[in-house]
Design a protein around this motif. Structure first.
Motif, short mmCIF file in Angstrom:
data_model
loop_
_atom_site.label_atom_id
_atom_site.label_comp_id
_atom_site.label_asym_id
_atom_site.label_seq_id
_atom_site.Cartn_x
_atom_site.Cartn_y
_atom_site.Cartn_z
N ALA A 130 0.83 -1.20 0.00
CA ALA A 130 0.00 0.00 0.00
C ALA A 130 0.87 1.26 0.00
O ALA A 130 0.57 2.24 -0.69
N ILE A 131 1.93 1.27 0.79
CA ILE A 131 2.84 2.41 0.84
C ILE A 131 3.41 2.69 -0.54
O ILE A 131 3.43 3.84 -1.01
N TYR A 132 3.89 1.65 -1.20
CA TYR A 132 4.47 1.83 -2.52
C TYR A 132 3.42 2.31 -3.51
O TYR A 132 3.68 3.21 -4.33
N GLN A 133 2.22 1.78 -3.42
CA GLN A 133 1.17 2.13 -4.36
C GLN A 133 0.76 3.60 -4.24
O GLN A 133 0.57 4.28 -5.25
N VAL A 134 0.67 4.12 -3.01
CA VAL A 134 0.19 5.50 -2.84
C VAL A 134 1.29 6.54 -3.03
O VAL A 134 0.98 7.72 -3.28
N LEU A 135 2.55 6.13 -2.93
CA LEU A 135 3.63 7.12 -3.00
C LEU A 135 4.39 7.13 -4.32
O LEU A 135 4.98 8.15 -4.70
N ARG A 136 4.39 6.04 -5.04
CA ARG A 136 5.32 5.89 -6.16
C ARG A 136 5.10 6.91 -7.28
O ARG A 136 6.08 7.41 -7.87
N LYS A 137 3.86 7.25 -7.59
CA LYS A 137 3.61 8.14 -8.73
C LYS A 137 4.15 9.54 -8.49
O LYS A 137 4.61 10.21 -9.42
N LYS A 138 4.12 9.99 -7.25
CA LYS A 138 4.58 11.35 -6.93
C LYS A 138 6.02 11.37 -6.45
O LYS A 138 6.76 12.31 -6.74
N TYR A 139 6.43 10.34 -5.71
CA TYR A 139 7.74 10.39 -5.05
C TYR A 139 8.77 9.45 -5.65
O TYR A 139 9.90 9.41 -5.18
N LEU A 140 8.42 8.71 -6.67
CA LEU A 140 9.37 7.87 -7.39
C LEU A 140 9.06 7.93 -8.88
O LEU A 140 8.90 6.93 -9.56
N LYS A 141 8.97 9.16 -9.34
CA LYS A 141 8.54 9.40 -10.72
C LYS A 141 9.75 9.43 -11.65
O LYS A 141 10.66 10.23 -11.47
N PHE A 142 9.75 8.56 -12.61
CA PHE A 142 10.84 8.50 -13.58
C PHE A 142 10.62 9.58 -14.63
O PHE A 142 9.51 9.72 -15.17
N PRO A 143 11.63 10.40 -14.94
CA PRO A 143 11.46 11.48 -15.94
C PRO A 143 10.97 10.94 -17.28
O PRO A 143 11.44 9.89 -17.74
N ASN A 144 10.06 11.66 -17.89
CA ASN A 144 9.55 11.21 -19.20
C ASN A 144 9.57 12.30 -20.24
O ASN A 144 8.93 12.19 -21.28
#
Length: 405
Positions: A130-144
């Motif tokens: 759950a932690i990874y799911q809620v945080l990854r888009k904002k806090y582990l965003k790979f540049p595109n």
């Protein structure tokens, strides 16, 4: 009644006798039913009066913790039943953070959380997911796009005097207790079992990309070739900006990733010159590269010092190990952005520093990749490295570099 019937009656009597004397198994231990009394949640209520102790306990301040709790609650909340009251999201998140922060076993944690080890075996992986799911888009965003890549490059130039750098790349072996009957599948060059965590860090000690799961046998820089990042890199799918001129130069330098000797030299990936062929100019290049490259080493060091789960071989099912590692990495980024210097002091940006003052023993069970064999680089890749070398001894020179080589 014949003899056969008498035997049958005797056997039935024995069976009934055993059924009457059999004790019912205990549904749960009595002290676990008193979770509200014995849980560490009571301690946390007291720690609100002592912010420093709260921070040491959960690796974050109270405000940040409740922000995280609000994010994960919809994914980890369970309904009460007629038989028992559900374990609350607050209890689930705190025990998960304690697990990541300490690396203690479920059997050990059950005494402070007042939650059985069997329940923790479900709660902690679920909460990590759950932690990874809620945080990854904002806090582990790979540049595109080019703008996001250039923002990373600007940070590297401002803080580490390395222009056009898109990220520092490295990998670590995360030690594990392997599944039974797996043979030497996870056996690495250090004589332990592991899974490999590949990562790219920006100049602010944040992960830009993480890739976890390659088995420990892939113990040199070739492990990067098994990542999605490498696939996109070699197929020109990363939207890397076009070459640009750095400060005090009119020559174009391509944008590059940087790494150590374990990796291959490419037009878009720089590594040091071999120790066998160093002159003064190459030593300067190696120093400048190392100074910027150490960002990823320090990021791993900070991660291991804050989340002691990495200080011991992780003894979970493989899919749950991945959930734990990914949650730890995204929590690291979350805390770097949210509380910055409170999470870890990074005031050692002085030009002569090549690394943070992270104690060497904090790396725990994170083992460096084995140095691979020197791979034949293309002439164009060598030209790119030479162009950076020339820049570092001319327009891009810094006054202290000659004293530190």
């Amino acid at each position: 009644m014949n003899s056969t019937q008498l035997i049958a009656v005797a056997v039935a009597s024995v069976i009934l006798s055993k059924k009457k004397t059999r004790k019912r198994s205990v549904w749960t231990k009595e002290w676990l039913l008193k979770r509200k009394k014995f849980s560490h949640i009571n301690l946390l209520n007291e720690l609100k009066l002592h912010p420093g102790d709260w921070f040491n306990y959960l690796r974050m301040d109270e405000h940040t913790y409740f922000e995280l709790l609000n994010l994960v609650t919809p994914l980890i909340m369970k309904n009460n039943t007629k038989l028992r009251e559900a374990i609350s999201p607050h209890e689930r998140l705190t025990v998960t953070l304690r697990y990541l922060a300490t690396g203690r076993s479920y059997e050990d944690l059950k005494f402070t959380a007042a939650i059985s080890a069997q329940s923790l075996g479900q709660i902690i992986p679920e909460t990590c997911s759950a932690i990874y799911q809620v945080l990854r888009k904002k806090y582990l965003k790979f540049p595109n796009n080019e703008t996001e890549w250039k923002a990373i490059a600007t940070q590297f130039e401002q803080r580490w005097d390395f222009p056009n750098c898109l990220g520092s790349v490295d990998g670590k072996h995360v030690q594990i207790i392997p599944p039974s009957n797996c043979g030497s599948y996870f056996w690495n060059y250090k004589g332990t079992n592991s899974l490999v965590l590949m990562a790219i860090a920006n100049a602010n000690y944040e992960f830009v990309m993480i890739d976890f799961g390659a088995n420990g046998r892939l113990s040199d820089g070739g492990v990067i070739e098994h990542t999605l990042f490498h696939h996109k890199l070699i197929n020109n799918e990363l939207k890397i900006p076009q070459p640009s001129s750095p400060i005090n130069s009119n020559k174009l330098l391509p944008y590059v990733f940087i790494g150590d000797e374990a990796f291959s030299l490419r037009n878009d990936f720089l590594k040091p010159f071999s120790q066998k062929e160093l002159d003064k100019e190459k030593r300067i290049f190696n120093y400048r590269l190392s100074r910027a490259r150490r960002v990823i080493e320090n990021t791993f060091g900070i991660l291991a010092s804050k989340f002691r789960i990495f200080n011991h071989p992780i003894n979970l099912e493989l899919e749950n190990i991945e959930k734990v590692v990914m949650a730890s990495c995204v929590l690291h980024n979350f805390l770097r952005k949210k509380i910055g210097e409170l999470y870890v002091s990074t005031n050692n940006y002085e030009v002569e520093k090549t690394e943070l003052d992270v104690p060497p023993d904090t790396m725990g069970c994170l083992i460096s990749l084995e140095k691979g064999h020197n791979r034949n680089a293309t002439e164009s890749a060598k030209e790119v490295r030479n162009a950076y070398k020339e820049y570092f001894i001319s327009g891009g020179a810094v006054e202290w570099q000659n004293n530190l080589i």
